[in-house]
Write a protein that holds these residues in place. Sequence first.
Motif, PDB file in Angstrom:
ATOM      1  N   VAL A  23     -21.276 -16.845 -30.861  1.00 54.40           N
ATOM      2  CA  VAL A  23     -22.201 -17.494 -31.776  1.00 54.40           C
ATOM      3  C   VAL A  23     -23.383 -16.563 -32.028  1.00 54.40           C
ATOM      4  CG1 VAL A  23     -23.677 -19.478 -32.175  1.00 54.40           C
ATOM      5  CG2 VAL A  23     -21.533 -19.748 -30.907  1.00 54.40           C
ATOM      6  N   ALA A  24     -23.685 -16.356 -33.295  1.00 53.65           N
ATOM      7  CA  ALA A  24     -24.824 -15.526 -33.693  1.00 53.65           C
ATOM      8  C   ALA A  24     -25.995 -16.419 -34.073  1.00 53.65           C
ATOM      9  CB  ALA A  24     -24.448 -14.640 -34.871  1.00 53.65           C
ATOM     10  N   SER A  25     -27.173 -16.068 -33.598  1.00 53.89           N
ATOM     11  CA  SER A  25     -28.379 -16.812 -33.950  1.00 53.89           C
ATOM     12  C   SER A  25     -29.509 -15.828 -34.207  1.00 53.89           C
ATOM     13  CB  SER A  25     -28.748 -17.783 -32.831  1.00 53.89           C
ATOM     14  OG  SER A  25     -29.040 -17.080 -31.638  1.00 53.89           O
ATOM     15  N   ARG A  27     -30.625 -14.776 -37.044  1.00 52.73           N
ATOM     16  CA  ARG A  27     -30.558 -14.228 -38.391  1.00 52.73           C
ATOM     17  C   ARG A  27     -29.151 -14.475 -38.905  1.00 52.73           C
ATOM     18  NH1 ARG A  27     -30.666  -7.789 -40.148  1.00 52.73           N
ATOM     19  NH2 ARG A  27     -29.957  -8.118 -42.258  1.00 52.73           N
ATOM     20  N   THR A  28     -29.053 -14.795 -40.161  1.00 54.05           N
ATOM     21  CA  THR A  28     -27.737 -14.897 -40.779  1.00 54.05           C
ATOM     22  C   THR A  28     -27.652 -13.865 -41.887  1.00 54.05           C
ATOM     23  OG1 THR A  28     -28.480 -16.579 -42.331  1.00 54.05           O
ATOM     24  CG2 THR A  28     -27.532 -17.339 -40.246  1.00 54.05           C
ATOM     25  N   PHE A  29     -26.471 -13.358 -42.106  1.00 54.36           N
ATOM     26  CA  PHE A  29     -26.321 -12.388 -43.163  1.00 54.36           C
ATOM     27  C   PHE A  29     -24.951 -12.545 -43.809  1.00 54.36           C
ATOM     28  CE2 PHE A  29     -24.168 -10.027 -39.846  1.00 54.36           C
ATOM     29  CZ  PHE A  29     -24.985 -10.166 -38.745  1.00 54.36           C
ATOM     30  N   SER A  30     -24.924 -12.320 -45.079  1.00 54.60           N
ATOM     31  CA  SER A  30     -23.689 -12.512 -45.841  1.00 54.60           C
ATOM     32  C   SER A  30     -22.893 -11.223 -45.974  1.00 54.60           C
ATOM     33  CB  SER A  30     -24.012 -13.054 -47.231  1.00 54.60           C
ATOM     34  OG  SER A  30     -24.869 -12.159 -47.909  1.00 54.60           O
ATOM     35  N   THR A  31     -23.514 -10.116 -45.618  1.00 56.23           N
ATOM     36  CA  THR A  31     -22.791  -8.847 -45.661  1.00 56.23           C
ATOM     37  C   THR A  31     -22.529  -8.383 -44.240  1.00 56.23           C
ATOM     38  OG1 THR A  31     -24.845  -7.598 -45.703  1.00 56.23           O
ATOM     39  CG2 THR A  31     -23.882  -8.179 -47.825  1.00 56.23           C
ATOM     40  N   GLU A  46     -13.729   0.346 -25.908  1.00 53.15           N
ATOM     41  CA  GLU A  46     -12.674   0.332 -26.923  1.00 53.15           C
ATOM     42  C   GLU A  46     -13.025  -0.688 -28.016  1.00 53.15           C
ATOM     43  OE1 GLU A  46      -7.875   0.500 -26.521  1.00 53.15           O
ATOM     44  OE2 GLU A  46      -8.876  -1.113 -25.446  1.00 53.15           O
ATOM     45  N   TYR A  47     -12.869  -0.265 -29.249  1.00 47.14           N
ATOM     46  CA  TYR A  47     -13.136  -1.124 -30.418  1.00 47.14           C
ATOM     47  C   TYR A  47     -11.875  -1.929 -30.685  1.00 47.14           C
ATOM     48  CZ  TYR A  47     -14.661  -2.010 -35.316  1.00 47.14           C
ATOM     49  OH  TYR A  47     -15.035  -2.566 -36.508  1.00 47.14           O
ATOM     50  N   VAL A  48     -11.943  -3.225 -30.535  1.00 45.85           N
ATOM     51  CA  VAL A  48     -10.744  -4.064 -30.513  1.00 45.85           C
ATOM     52  C   VAL A  48     -10.432  -4.684 -31.866  1.00 45.85           C
ATOM     53  CG1 VAL A  48      -9.689  -6.103 -29.480  1.00 45.85           C
ATOM     54  CG2 VAL A  48     -11.057  -4.551 -28.067  1.00 45.85           C
ATOM     55  N   ALA A  49     -11.413  -5.339 -32.468  1.00 46.87           N
ATOM     56  CA  ALA A  49     -11.158  -6.072 -33.706  1.00 46.87           C
ATOM     57  C   ALA A  49     -12.477  -6.312 -34.422  1.00 46.87           C
ATOM     58  CB  ALA A  49     -10.469  -7.404 -33.416  1.00 46.87           C
ATOM     59  N   ALA A  50     -12.374  -6.536 -35.745  1.00 48.07           N
ATOM     60  CA  ALA A  50     -13.562  -6.827 -36.533  1.00 48.07           C
ATOM     61  C   ALA A  50     -13.180  -7.596 -37.779  1.00 48.07           C
ATOM     62  CB  ALA A  50     -14.283  -5.536 -36.915  1.00 48.07           C
ATOM     63  N   ILE A  51     -14.167  -8.290 -38.335  1.00 46.87           N
ATOM     64  CA  ILE A  51     -13.942  -9.073 -39.546  1.00 46.87           C
ATOM     65  C   ILE A  51     -15.195  -9.050 -40.390  1.00 46.87           C
ATOM     66  CG2 ILE A  51     -14.635 -11.243 -38.405  1.00 46.87           C
ATOM     67  CD1 ILE A  51     -12.414 -12.632 -40.076  1.00 46.87           C
ATOM     68  N   ARG A  52     -15.031  -8.948 -41.676  1.00 47.49           N
ATOM     69  CA  ARG A  52     -16.157  -9.002 -42.594  1.00 47.49           C
ATOM     70  C   ARG A  52     -16.672 -10.447 -42.683  1.00 47.49           C
ATOM     71  NH1 ARG A  52     -16.086  -5.022 -46.780  1.00 47.49           N
ATOM     72  NH2 ARG A  52     -16.101  -3.009 -45.713  1.00 47.49           N
ATOM     73  N   TRP A  53     -17.975 -10.573 -42.947  1.00 48.17           N
ATOM     74  CA  TRP A  53     -18.533 -11.906 -43.132  1.00 48.17           C
ATOM     75  C   TRP A  53     -18.007 -12.562 -44.404  1.00 48.17           C
ATOM     76  CZ3 TRP A  53     -20.215 -15.306 -40.076  1.00 48.17           C
ATOM     77  CH2 TRP A  53     -20.973 -14.965 -38.943  1.00 48.17           C
ATOM     78  N   ALA A  75     -20.107 -21.164 -41.485  1.00 53.72           N
ATOM     79  CA  ALA A  75     -21.033 -22.301 -41.379  1.00 53.72           C
ATOM     80  C   ALA A  75     -21.607 -22.417 -39.974  1.00 53.72           C
ATOM     81  CB  ALA A  75     -20.327 -23.589 -41.770  1.00 53.72           C
ATOM     82  N   LYS A  76     -20.846 -21.961 -39.000  1.00 56.10           N
ATOM     83  CA  LYS A  76     -21.286 -22.033 -37.608  1.00 56.10           C
ATOM     84  C   LYS A  76     -21.779 -20.694 -37.089  1.00 56.10           C
ATOM     85  CE  LYS A  76     -18.140 -25.798 -36.347  1.00 56.10           C
ATOM     86  NZ  LYS A  76     -17.049 -26.240 -35.444  1.00 56.10           N
ATOM     87  N   ASN A  77     -21.789 -19.681 -37.949  1.00 57.31           N
ATOM     88  CA  ASN A  77     -22.178 -18.330 -37.515  1.00 57.31           C
ATOM     89  C   ASN A  77     -21.400 -17.906 -36.283  1.00 57.31           C
ATOM     90  OD1 ASN A  77     -23.977 -17.820 -39.556  1.00 57.31           O
ATOM     91  ND2 ASN A  77     -25.771 -18.461 -38.377  1.00 57.31           N
TER      92      ASN A  77
END
Length: 123
Positions: A23-25, A27-31, A46-53, A75-77
């Motif tokens: 959970v991120a709190s 600040r929210t960002f769309s990019t 090790e860099y495992v996985a990532a996803i764009r906002w 919606a839940k960050n």
Amino acid sequence: QVQLVESGGGLVQAGGSLRLSCVASGRTFSTGAMGWFRQAPGKEREYVAAIRWSGGWTYYEDSVKGRFTISRDNAKNTVYLQMNSLRPDDTAVYFCVARAQPYNLGYDKYDYWGQGTQVTVSS
């Protein structure tokens, strides 16, 4: 500032599943993106996985492709890492990360880090 709080780690037998949440709190960002790194004792991070906002773009390290799935709930960050068919070599501390810059997902520089959650897979 962004605070990242991970949960969902634990002990599981080989072949089992776990779902990590972050959970991120603050600040929210769309990019930008959120993702996961891991570090096992005596090994490099090790860099495992990532996803764009926004959009459907994801990144997976080769050894987890087909076993791990990253997803998000804007919606839940919150970002999730569903880990299936776990193996003993998946044992590590898993760190949630985030950034606002819209870099290519394969670029492994992130500005914000969580404190990590331990995942242990027994054989």
